[in-house]
Enzyme design. Structure first.
Site, mmCIF file in Angstrom:
data_model
loop_
_atom_site.group_PDB
_atom_site.id
_atom_site.type_symbol
_atom_site.label_atom_id
_atom_site.label_comp_id
_atom_site.label_asym_id
_atom_site.label_seq_id
_atom_site.Cartn_x
_atom_site.Cartn_y
_atom_site.Cartn_z
ATOM 1 N N ASP A 11 28.441 40.725 39.614
ATOM 2 C CA ASP A 11 27.331 40.216 38.802
ATOM 3 C C ASP A 11 26.842 38.913 39.442
ATOM 4 O O ASP A 11 26.657 37.923 38.768
ATOM 5 C CB ASP A 11 27.753 39.996 37.349
ATOM 6 C CG ASP A 11 28.855 38.958 37.200
ATOM 7 O OD1 ASP A 11 29.585 38.700 38.186
ATOM 8 O OD2 ASP A 11 28.986 38.374 36.104
ATOM 9 N N ASP A 16 30.615 34.467 42.840
ATOM 10 C CA ASP A 16 30.540 35.779 43.494
ATOM 11 C C ASP A 16 29.988 35.635 44.909
ATOM 12 O O ASP A 16 30.452 36.311 45.832
ATOM 13 C CB ASP A 16 29.623 36.723 42.727
ATOM 14 C CG ASP A 16 29.981 36.894 41.272
ATOM 15 O OD1 ASP A 16 30.381 38.003 40.880
ATOM 16 O OD2 ASP A 16 29.843 35.919 40.507
#
Length: 322
Positions: A11, A16
Site C-alpha cells: 500500500d 513501503d
C-alpha cells in the site's frame, strides 16, 4: 546460485518505498512483480507511488498491478495522513503517467499466475492490508501451498495498537482478510509486528547517514520524509513504553530484510496466531497464543529481536543503488 524470487504486495507509503528499494537493490534477487492495494492512501496513489520508486531505481521493467481498492467487508473509509495524503509526504507532483505504465491484469490474477509459473520458489512479502492475499486464496485455494514462504509487516503481539487501542493499522484496515490469511496460509509465515518494529528503531544519526548519500534513491527518501509529520524528531509516547521521536522506524523494511537475510532476525517466537474480528475494542487485534490453546497445526514465526547493525547496513547499501 539460483535467483531469489520475490512478489511484493504493498500500500506504498514512505516505509513501503524504502522496503521496495531494499528489495530492488538486493543481489541475487528478482522482483517478479509488485501488486498494489489500498491502505496508506487510495489504490490509485499507491500505483503511482510504486511507479515513482521504480523510476528512481531505474527498474521500470518490474511489472506493477492494481488490486483491491477497499476491504472485503464494509465501505471504503477515509485514509489516514500518517505519510501524507498521497502516501509519500505530499511533496511530489501528481501525474497520470502511471496509468499507462501499470499492467492491465488485475493484481490478484497476477499473483496467482506468477506463483503458478514458479511454484515453490516465490517469497511473498505483504506490506499493507491483506485484501489481495485473501482474494487470491478465494480464487485459488491451493495458492498458499505453492509459495515458498510469506513475510508480513502487520499485526501486534501485545495488544497495543496504533490505529485503535488494540489494533495495528494494516490488520485493522481489513480484519477479515487478515483472519483469512492467518488461518489459511499454511506456508512458512513470518510476521514483523508493530511493537517489534518500534522496539528496533534506528537512530536519527543512522537515518541522516542513509538519506544524505549522493544518490538518486537517497535524495528521493530525503525528499519524501522532509515534510511528513511522522518523521518528526520530537519525542512522543504511545502505549507507555513505545517511544517515538527518538528514532527512525522503517516499518515495512523489516519484513523485506528478514526475507532477504534470515540472520537479520536474531529471535522469533514460533506460535499460533489469530485475528480478532469482533468486539468494540478488540477488532483488528492479532492474538499471539504462545501455548497454542487454539490447537492450530500451523504456527507462525513472530519476530522479536533484530541485528540492528546488519539491518542498518542493508538499508544504507540499498540507497546507494542510484
Amino acid at each position: 546460485m539460483a535467483q531469489k524470487l520475490l512478489l511484493i504486495d504493498t500500500d506504498c507509503g514512505i516505509d513501503d518505498a524504502l522496503a521496495i528499494i531494499v528489495a530492488l537493490a538486493a543481489p541475487g534477487v528478482k522482483v517478479l512483480g509488485i501488486t498494489c492495494c489500498f491502505g496508506n492512501t487510495d489504490v490509485d496513489n499507491v500505483c503511482q507511488n510504486v511507479m515513482r520508486v521504480l523510476t528512481v531505481c531505474q527498474q521500470t521493467q518490474v511489472p506493477v498491478f492494481k488490486g483491491a481498492a477497499g476491504a472485503l467487508i464494509g465501505p471504503v473509509t477515509g485514509f489516514k495522513d500518517h505519510f501524507g495524503t498521497d502516501g509519500l509526504g505530499d511533496v511530489l507532483e501528481k501525474t497520470e503517467i502511471w496509468k499507462e505504465q501499470i499492467q492491465k491484469e488485475h493484481a490478484v490474477r497476477a499473483m496467482i499466475r506468477l506463483v503458478n509459473e514458479n511454484q515453490g520458489e516465490v517469497s511473498l512479502i505483504a506490506l499493507g492490508p491483506l485484501t489481495n492475499l485473501a482474494l487470491a486464496i478465494r480464487l485459488d485455494p491451493s495458492f498458499p501451498q505453492k509459495l515458498k514462504d510469506l513475510y508480513i509487516m502487520g499485526g501486534n503481539m501485545e495488544g497495543k495498537g496504533n490505529l485503535t487501542p488494540t489494533a495495528e493499522f494494516n490488520f485493522r484496515m481489513d480484519p477479515e482478510s487478515a483472519y483469512v490469511v492467518l488461518e489459511e496460509y499454511t506456508c512458512s509465515t513470518h510476521i514483523a509486528t508493530w511493537e517489534f518494529t518500534c522496539r528496533n528503531k534506528l537512530s536519527w544519526e543512522c537515518f541522516d547517514e542513509m538519506v544524505n548519500q549522493d544518490t538518486a534513491a537517497a535524495r528521493f527518501m530525503k525528499k519524501i520524509t522532509s515534510k511528513c509529520w511522522a518523521y518528526s524528531r520530537e519525542p512522543r509516547t504511545i502505549n507507555k513504553d513505545l517511544l517515538f521521536g527518538n528514532g527512525f522506524v522503517p516499518y515495512d523494511a523489516f519484513a523485506v530484510a528478514a526475507c532477504l537475510d534470515s540472520s537479520v532476525i536474531t529471535e522469533s517466537l514460533q506460535c499460533a496466531v489469530r485475528m480478532e474480528v469482533e468486539g468494540q475494542l478488540g477488532r483488528g487485534m492479532m492474538v499471539v497464543d504462545a501455548a497454542n490453546t487454539l490447537k492450530k497445526d500451523h504456527l507462525a514465526f513472530v519476530m522479536r529481536t533484530c541485528d540492528l547493525k546488519k539491518f542498518s547496513l542493508m538499508l544504507k547499501a540499498a540507497l546507494q543503488i542510484a
